[in-house]
Design a protein around this motif. Structure first.
Motif, PDB file in Angstrom:
ATOM      1  N   ASN A 284       0.804  -1.220   0.000  1.00  0.00           N
ATOM      2  CA  ASN A 284       0.000   0.000   0.000  1.00  0.00           C
ATOM      3  C   ASN A 284       0.839   1.273   0.000  1.00  0.00           C
TER       4      ASN A 284
ATOM      5  N   GLU B 275     -10.498  -6.058   5.689  1.00  0.00           N
ATOM      6  CA  GLU B 275     -10.461  -7.208   4.786  1.00  0.00           C
ATOM      7  C   GLU B 275     -11.400  -7.028   3.590  1.00  0.00           C
ATOM      8  N   ASP B 276     -12.566  -6.406   3.829  1.00  0.00           N
ATOM      9  CA  ASP B 276     -13.562  -6.278   2.770  1.00  0.00           C
ATOM     10  C   ASP B 276     -13.112  -5.338   1.642  1.00  0.00           C
TER      11      ASP B 276
ATOM     12  N   GLN C 174      -9.651  -5.129   0.619  1.00  0.00           N
ATOM     13  CA  GLN C 174      -8.311  -5.500   0.136  1.00  0.00           C
ATOM     14  C   GLN C 174      -8.254  -5.674  -1.385  1.00  0.00           C
ATOM     15  N   LEU C 175      -9.252  -6.276  -1.986  1.00  0.00           N
ATOM     16  CA  LEU C 175      -9.259  -6.462  -3.434  1.00  0.00           C
ATOM     17  C   LEU C 175      -9.297  -5.110  -4.146  1.00  0.00           C
ATOM     18  N   LEU C 176     -10.116  -4.200  -3.637  1.00  0.00           N
ATOM     19  CA  LEU C 176     -10.174  -2.854  -4.211  1.00  0.00           C
ATOM     20  C   LEU C 176      -8.807  -2.172  -4.132  1.00  0.00           C
TER      21      LEU C 176
ATOM     22  N   LYS D 247      -5.905  -3.560  -3.978  1.00  0.00           N
ATOM     23  CA  LYS D 247      -4.986  -4.233  -4.899  1.00  0.00           C
ATOM     24  C   LYS D 247      -5.148  -3.672  -6.316  1.00  0.00           C
ATOM     25  N   GLN D 248      -6.383  -3.442  -6.729  1.00  0.00           N
ATOM     26  CA  GLN D 248      -6.652  -2.888  -8.053  1.00  0.00           C
ATOM     27  C   GLN D 248      -6.241  -1.409  -8.139  1.00  0.00           C
ATOM     28  N   THR D 249      -6.392  -0.694  -7.051  1.00  0.00           N
ATOM     29  CA  THR D 249      -6.113   0.738  -7.011  1.00  0.00           C
ATOM     30  C   THR D 249      -4.628   1.039  -7.131  1.00  0.00           C
ATOM     31  N   ARG D 250      -3.776   0.182  -6.615  1.00  0.00           N
ATOM     32  CA  ARG D 250      -2.328   0.434  -6.590  1.00  0.00           C
ATOM     33  C   ARG D 250      -1.735   0.728  -7.967  1.00  0.00           C
TER      34      ARG D 250
END
Length: 133
Positions: A72, A96-97, A99-101, A103-106
């Motif tokens: 991050n 946790e809810d 984390q996928l977002l 990951k895509q945002t990075r």
């Protein structure tokens, strides 16, 4: 891999001798030799300094992950000029809810990352108001 092996690898990647490393951190060469040979472990303050010096996460330095940097970091950097978003990010980062977002945002530009975090903040505030919080 051990902490000592990781430290030695990072030192060598930077092209430093044990002596240069020890001088940089105001420690004895033997002290760093003991760290690299896993005879001793540094205190947490030095571990933090080493992670910053090598631009790696503490978890990488301690062999808890093979990912050199906090995933991050790019998000934190993109919002660093907005204290309100930095504070909000502190609340969000471990969820946790989301984390996928994250990951895509990075992979987005810093400007877009900042907009995404602002949008999440708006949604979170609306949810709190809706539920009386």
């Amino acid at each position: 891999m051990t902490f000592g092996e990781r430290l030695k690898e990072l030192r060598q990647d930077k092209g430093l001798t044990l002596r240069e490393m020890a001088e940089h951190f105001n420690r004895g060469r033997t002290t760093f030799s003991n760290y690299e040979n896993d005879y001793r472990k540094p205190d947490m303050d030095l571990i933090d300094e080493l992670a910053d010096f090598f631009n790696v996460s503490v978890d990488y330095l301690l062999c808890r992950t093979d990912q050199r940097q906090d995933p991050n970091t790019k998000i934190k950097s993109a919002i660093s000029n907005d204290p309100e978003l930095v504070e909000f990010w502190g609340e969000l980062e471990e969820r946790e809810d989301l984390q996928l977002l994250f990951k895509q945002t990075r992979d987005l530009s810093p400007e877009t990352i900042q907009r995404v975090i602002k949008i999440i903040k708006i949604f979170e505030e609306e949810e709190r108001e809706r539920h009386g919080g």
